[in-house]
Structures are given as structure tokens and as C-alpha cells.
Design a protein around this motif. Sequence first.
Motif, PDB file in Angstrom:
ATOM      1  N   ARG A  38       0.691  -1.349  -0.095  1.00 60.24           N
ATOM      2  CA  ARG A  38      -0.083   0.031  -0.040  1.00 60.24           C
ATOM      3  C   ARG A  38       0.918   1.117  -0.039  1.00 60.24           C
ATOM      4  N   SER A  39       2.029   1.317   0.770  1.00 60.77           N
ATOM      5  CA  SER A  39       2.609   2.384   0.725  1.00 60.77           C
ATOM      6  C   SER A  39       3.372   2.661  -0.360  1.00 60.77           C
ATOM      7  N   THR A  40       3.456   1.794  -1.535  1.00 63.42           N
ATOM      8  CA  THR A  40       4.442   2.118  -2.499  1.00 63.42           C
ATOM      9  C   THR A  40       3.233   2.041  -3.612  1.00 63.42           C
ATOM     10  N   ASN A  41       2.207   1.847  -3.537  1.00 55.94           N
ATOM     11  CA  ASN A  41       1.096   2.108  -4.377  1.00 55.94           C
ATOM     12  C   ASN A  41      -0.229   3.131  -3.816  1.00 55.94           C
ATOM     13  N   ASP A  42       0.059   4.154  -3.430  1.00 52.98           N
ATOM     14  CA  ASP A  42      -1.028   4.852  -2.878  1.00 52.98           C
ATOM     15  C   ASP A  42      -1.789   5.626  -3.921  1.00 52.98           C
ATOM     16  N   ASN A  43      -1.575   5.550  -5.315  1.00 54.95           N
ATOM     17  CA  ASN A  43      -2.391   5.994  -6.220  1.00 54.95           C
ATOM     18  C   ASN A  43      -3.577   4.796  -6.490  1.00 54.95           C
ATOM     19  N   PHE A  44      -3.382   3.672  -5.874  1.00 57.29           N
ATOM     20  CA  PHE A  44      -4.305   2.633  -6.362  1.00 57.29           C
ATOM     21  C   PHE A  44      -5.028   2.219  -5.155  1.00 57.29           C
ATOM     22  N   ARG A  45      -6.309   1.692  -5.373  1.00 58.36           N
ATOM     23  CA  ARG A  45      -6.954   1.511  -4.008  1.00 58.36           C
ATOM     24  C   ARG A  45      -7.889   0.247  -4.407  1.00 58.36           C
ATOM     25  N   LEU A  46      -8.045  -0.643  -3.428  1.00 57.87           N
ATOM     26  CA  LEU A  46      -8.863  -1.811  -3.652  1.00 57.87           C
ATOM     27  C   LEU A  46     -10.590  -1.453  -3.518  1.00 57.87           C
ATOM     28  N   SER A  47     -11.334  -1.980  -4.303  1.00 46.83           N
ATOM     29  CA  SER A  47     -12.729  -1.778  -4.249  1.00 46.83           C
ATOM     30  C   SER A  47     -13.600  -3.266  -4.515  1.00 46.83           C
TER      31      SER A  47
ATOM     32  N   TYR B 115     -13.559  -8.732  -6.248  1.00 50.33           N
ATOM     33  CA  TYR B 115     -12.571  -7.586  -5.798  1.00 50.33           C
ATOM     34  C   TYR B 115     -11.923  -7.027  -7.039  1.00 50.33           C
ATOM     35  N   CYS B 116     -11.400  -5.851  -6.909  1.00 50.76           N
ATOM     36  CA  CYS B 116     -10.460  -5.063  -7.937  1.00 50.76           C
ATOM     37  C   CYS B 116      -9.764  -4.195  -7.309  1.00 50.76           C
ATOM     38  N   LEU B 117      -8.702  -3.750  -8.320  1.00 50.22           N
ATOM     39  CA  LEU B 117      -7.893  -2.709  -7.951  1.00 50.22           C
ATOM     40  C   LEU B 117      -8.184  -1.615  -8.729  1.00 50.22           C
ATOM     41  N   LEU B 118      -8.545  -0.318  -8.220  1.00 43.94           N
ATOM     42  CA  LEU B 118      -8.817   0.954  -9.093  1.00 43.94           C
ATOM     43  C   LEU B 118      -7.451   1.754  -9.214  1.00 43.94           C
TER      44      LEU B 118
END
Length: 301
Positions: free
Chosen positions: A164-173, A209-212
Motif C-alpha cells: 500500500r505504501s508504494t502504491n498509494d494511487n491505487f485502491r482496492l474496491s 474484488y478489484c484494484l482501481l
Amino acid sequence: MIKLHNTKMLQTLHQSLTKRIPESLKVFGSIFHINHGNPFNLEVLVDSWPDYQTVITRPQKQEMTDDKDYYTNTYHIFSKDFQKLPEILGSDHVINWKQSLTIQGCQNGLNEKISEVVAFKPVHVDYSKRVLYVIDDVLKYCTFNTSKLSISCKVKSSENVMFRSTNDNFRLSLLDISHAKLVNDNWKYGQNERSLRYIKRCLQSFPGYCLLNPEGNPVSWLIKEQTGELRMGYTLPEYRKNGFAKWIMATFMQHLQKNYVPFYGHVEEMNEQGHNLAKSVGFHVVDCNWHEWKCVPTEQL
């Protein structure tokens, strides 16, 4: 064959099938969801009761209205007596051979018996055998209370924090029905109107689940279907090699753990990346394999 409607009988059958995991996983998972709301309107057939030898789950008759929809017209099989299977499966009262349909099971030896049946049916058959993956605790399910399942997820929380810390621009949804076309367009076994309808139903009935990405569009995803199998996992090519699929799968597994839902998956034999991903989150291979027969009446070809 006898239809089981009684809730207590279905619970007894489900408990009994735990002793035959992983071979029983297809019917086991189907009956789990039948006992929890039955969102796909499935029914259960046994050859006898309570001393059954063969179990088949299938959609209720009112669901199988499209003779060309082998996504919906799906039969899941488990048997302790292969010798009687050809007689059972050959019956038009059990399987509607006039429709395009799919048969699935997790037992080596089924192909020989199904081949005996279709040899006398005017159908074209595509048989597929793939690698079946399970989690250790699913194999031990019979040692647990059937209402609870503790899944050991191999992905450590510290790995997720670092991700998460290295992919702050992506989020789980969670996926919703508006994403069905995207999933369908990228599903190797879909890309048609009937598969789109099937995917919509999966998304309406079970979590996906997906990653946005920063624009809010899914770039990687995973879905669960009516037998409890995790399927249709995909990452858009330009977003691969970032650990996105692993993150989604680990999160999905943790959700299923929290809700005591059993699950499993399969990977095509030559899909090396798929095998590596499955093993990285704690899945391992079982030797009974995953089997599917897609049957299409010759008059529909």
C-alpha cells in the motif's frame, strides 16, 4: 434420482461431503451456497438417501430456458460409484442433452464414464483438465464446525502494508454490475452475450474484488462463482508485474476467512504465472484435478 429439498437433509449432505474434499468440492461449494440463500436457484439430486453414492447439483428448470447457454446450464458431479454413472448421466431426466451444457467435477476417472455416455448422444464435447488448487484448511474442513472455516493466508500483513505504501494511487474496491462488460471482454472463455449475463449474475450474487487506478477504473480483478471457485482473475497488460493480482487475491481470501466461506481455484497446466501466483498466497496442488466437459448438440453446430 431424488431431489433433496429439506434443509436438514441438505445440511447433513453438506457435512457428509466434507469427508470427500477435495474430490467433492464442486458439489460441496454449490450446496454451501444453496444453504446460504441459493442465489443461483440450484437444486440437488442424489441417487438414494441417506446412503447416497452420487450427487449432482444443477439449476432449477425455470433457470435453464436458453438451450444454447452452457454458462447457466451447468451440472456439478460427485460420485462414490463410477460404475453406475453412465446410467445416471445418460438419463434425460437428470441431464437435458438437448441443450448446450457444461459438466464439472473434481475426480479423476470421470472422463471415462462421461465419454461412455456421450458416445450415444448427438453432442460435440470439449473436455478440459486443469490443475486444482486448495488451501490446507479446506482439506481439513471436516475437522471444523461446518459453519466455520479458518483459512491460513500466506500473505503477511506486513507485505500488504508495504504494498500500500508504494502504491498509494491505487485502491482496492468491490466490483459491481457496471464492471461486467470489462470482465467479460477480458475473460478467455467469455466475450459473448451469454457469458456477460453469467458474469452479471455472479457480481449480483457474490463479492468480486478489484484494484482501481487513480482514474477510478479497474485494472486487476477476481470473481467468485456459484460453486465457491475463484475465477476470471485478470490484470490489464500495462499494469502487470506490480503485485496487484497477489494483493487482490490475499484480500479476497481474508474476506472469505472472516465470513467462514470455503473456496478454491484452478489454473491451466501451461499457465506458469498463474501457478506461481496461486502458490505465493498459500494454495497448493491436489492430484484429483479440475475437469470440465462442454457439450453442444450437433444440431446447434
